[in-house]
Design an enzyme around this catalytic site. Structure first.
Site, mmCIF file in Angstrom:
data_model
loop_
_atom_site.group_PDB
_atom_site.id
_atom_site.type_symbol
_atom_site.label_atom_id
_atom_site.label_comp_id
_atom_site.label_asym_id
_atom_site.label_seq_id
_atom_site.Cartn_x
_atom_site.Cartn_y
_atom_site.Cartn_z
ATOM 1 N N GLU A 90 0.827 -1.199 0.000
ATOM 2 C CA GLU A 90 0.000 0.000 0.000
ATOM 3 C C GLU A 90 0.862 1.250 0.000
ATOM 4 O OE1 GLU A 90 -3.935 -1.751 2.237
ATOM 5 O OE2 GLU A 90 -2.568 -0.546 3.422
ATOM 6 N N CYS A 109 3.401 8.565 1.272
ATOM 7 C CA CYS A 109 3.915 7.585 2.229
ATOM 8 C C CYS A 109 4.090 6.289 1.467
ATOM 9 C CB CYS A 109 2.905 7.426 3.369
ATOM 10 S SG CYS A 109 3.345 6.140 4.539
ATOM 11 N N CYS A 116 6.560 -7.069 7.166
ATOM 12 C CA CYS A 116 7.703 -6.605 7.963
ATOM 13 C C CYS A 116 8.040 -7.676 8.996
ATOM 14 C CB CYS A 116 7.351 -5.299 8.673
ATOM 15 S SG CYS A 116 8.704 -4.649 9.688
ATOM 16 N N CYS A 120 6.364 -5.495 15.680
ATOM 17 C CA CYS A 120 5.858 -4.564 16.700
ATOM 18 C C CYS A 120 4.392 -4.886 16.972
ATOM 19 C CB CYS A 120 6.017 -3.121 16.240
ATOM 20 S SG CYS A 120 7.721 -2.722 15.817
ATOM 21 N N CYS A 123 1.286 -2.858 15.462
ATOM 22 C CA CYS A 123 1.352 -2.496 14.039
ATOM 23 C C CYS A 123 0.713 -3.566 13.157
ATOM 24 C CB CYS A 123 2.812 -2.303 13.630
ATOM 25 S SG CYS A 123 3.041 -2.034 11.866
ATOM 26 N N CYS A 348 -1.070 6.213 6.703
ATOM 27 C CA CYS A 348 0.342 5.941 6.792
ATOM 28 C C CYS A 348 0.702 5.264 8.116
ATOM 29 C CB CYS A 348 1.060 7.266 6.682
ATOM 30 S SG CYS A 348 2.712 7.112 6.141
#
Ligand code: SAH
Ligand code: SF4
Length: 361
Positions: A90, A109, A116, A120, A123, A348
Site C-alpha cells: 500500500e 507515504c 515486515c 511490533c 502495528c 500511513c
C-alpha cells in the site's frame, strides 16, 4: 526487468545510451511509461523499449478516498498496489492545501517491504510477517505513480513535494534499495525526480546499525525513530527490536545522526491508552531526550490507529494533552499529529491490506 533496476548495469546493451537517456527523461520528468507519448523516439522502437524496459511491475488495484473537505474532495488517497508476483503493498497520498499560496503540497507515504519482520505489537504490517523486500524499481514506481495521481486528484497547482518511508516495511532491512531510491528521487539530472532530500523522511524501528549506515549516506534526509516508549521494559514489550538495541543505544544513534548531518531527528510516539501514555513515561522520555539538549530532536505524538482485533486502544484526548504538556514544560519540541485516513482503515504507518488480513483469519 524494469529499466530502473538496470540503471548502471552496462552489460548487454540493446539500446544506445542516448535512447535510454530519452526514456529516462520521459520516465522521471514526465512520469510517462507510454511510448505513444514519446515524440523523440520512433514508434516501433518506443514500443519495443516500453515492452522490454517498462513492464507494469506495480499496478493500482484499488483506491480508497478519505478525509473529504467541505467541497467533497478527498484529501487522502490510499492505494492498494498489486505486484507482479501477486503480492500486495500500500501507499498513501496526503494533500495539504495552503491558504497562503497558489500551490498545495502532497506527501507520499511509501512501502519498502511486503510485510515486515520486526513484529511490533501495535502495528498491522507487523502482523503479516515479512514476505520479501521491494526492489528499487518497485519503490520508484510508487513515486512515479504518486506524481501521476497527484495531478489527477488535485490538479496542476498541487505538487508532490514530500516523501515519507513510513508505509509497510522497515527501511533499514532493505537498506541498499532505500539508499538507491533516495538517489533516484533526488537526482535532478537524468536519472531522478529532482526532489529535495530535505523533504524525505526515513523512519526506522531503531536498528542502530541501520541508523549508522543512514548517517553515512550523503543525502540530508530526515531520520525518524519509532520510539513509542521511554523505558526498556515497556519498549521491549511493544517492540522486539528493543531487545537488540535498547532505548539508550537508539537515542545515542539518533543524536550521532544529528551531529553528523545537522538535521533534527524525529521521535515517533504513538499514544496507547494506559500503556505508554502515563505522566511517568512522559517525564522519563523528556529527561532522556534532554540529556543531549533540545535542539537535536522533535517529538511527534501520533494517536494510535486501532488495529482491528488488537488489545490496544488510542489514548484519550485529555491524557494526550497531559503527555504533550509534560514534554513542552521540559522544553522538548513536540507536535501532536492528526492521524490521516482514519475513515479508510488507517493511513500511513498502519498498512496491511484487507485481502492479506482476510487470508489470516
Ligand atoms: N518500520 C518503520 C517504518 C514504517 S512504520 C518504523 O517502524 O518506523 C511507520 C510509522 O507508523 C512508525 O512510526 C510506526 O511505529 C507507526 N505505527 C505503526 N503502527 C501504528 C499504529 N497502529 N498507530 C500509529 N502508528 C503506528
Ligand atoms: Fe515493522 Fe515499523 Fe510496523 Fe514495527 S512499526 S512492525 S518496524 S512496519
Amino acid at each position: 526487468m524494469h529499466f530502473v533496476d538496470k540503471i548502471d548495469l552496462s552489460s548487454k546493451k540493446r539500446y544506445p545510451d542516448f535512447r535510454i537517456k530519452q526514456l529516462a527523461n520521459h520516465y522521471f520528468q514526465h512520469y510517462s511509461v507510454n511510448y505513444e507519448e514519446w515524440s523523440d523516439i520512433p514508434q516501433e522502437m518506443g514500443k519495443k523499449m516500453q515492452q522490454d524496459l517498462l513492464p507494469e511491475i506495480v499496478k493500482i488495484e484499488l483506491q480508497q478516498f478519505g478525509d473529504t473537505d467541505n467541497l467533497g474532495k478527498a484529501q487522502t488517497v490510499k492505494n492498494l498496489l498489486l505486484l507482479e508476483d501477486g503480492n500486495r503493498i500500500e501507499s498513501v497520498l496526503m494533500h495539504y492545501p495552503d491558504v497562503y499560496s497558489e500551490f498545495s503540497r502532497v506527501t507520499l507515504c511509501l512501502s519498502t517491504q511486503v510485510g515486515c519482520a520486526m513484529g511490533c505489537d501495535f502495528c498491522a504490517t507487523g502482523k503479516l510477517g515479512l514476505k520479501r523486500n521491494l526492489t528499487r524499481a518497485e519503490i520508484i514506481e510508487q513515486v512515479r505513480l504518486a506524481f501521476v495521481d497527484t495531478q489527477k486528484q488535485w490538479g496542476d497547482q498541487a505538487r508532490l513535494s514530500n516523501i515519507v518511508f513510513m508505509g509497510m516495511g522497515e527501511p533499514t532491512a532493505n537498506l541498499q534499495n532505500i539508499l538507491d531510491a533516495v538517489e533516484l528521487i533526488t537526482d535532478d539530472k537524468v536519472n531522478g525526480f529532482g526532489l529535495s532530500a530535505k523533504n524525505i523522511t526515513i523512519s526506522t524501528v531503531g536498528d542502530v546499525k541501520g541508523i549508522k549506515a543512514l548517517a553515512e549516506d550523503k543525502h540530508l534526509f530526515r531520520l525518524a525513530i519509532s520510539l513509542h516508549a521511554a523505558t526498556d521494559d515497556l519498549r521491549s514489550k511493544l517492540m522486539p527490536m528493543n531487545k537488540k538495541y535498547n532505548v539508550e543505544q537508539v537515542l545515542q544513534a539518533g543524536y550521532d545522526y544529528f551531529q553528523k548531518k545537522k538535521r533534527r531527528v524525529s521521535i515517533e510516539y504513538a499514544l496507547i491508552k494506559d500503556i505508554n501514555d502515563t505522566g511517568k513515561q512522559a517525564q522519563t522520555l523528556a529527561n532522556k531526550l534532554n540529556r543531549q539538549g533540545q535542539n537535536w530532536v522533535h517529538v511527534n505524538l501520533i494517536p494510535l490507529n486501532e488495529v482491528p482485533g488488537s488489545k490496544w486502544t488510542a489514548s484519550s484526548k485529555k491524557q494526550t494533552e497531559i503527555f504533550e504538556n509534560i514534554l513542552k514544560e521540559k522544553g522538548i519540541p513536540v507536535t501532536l499529529r492528526n492521524s490521516r485516513g482514519q475513515d479508510i482503515d488507517g493511513a500511513c504507518g498502519q498498512l496491511a491490506n484487507q485481502k492479506e488480513k482476510g487470508k489470516e483469519s
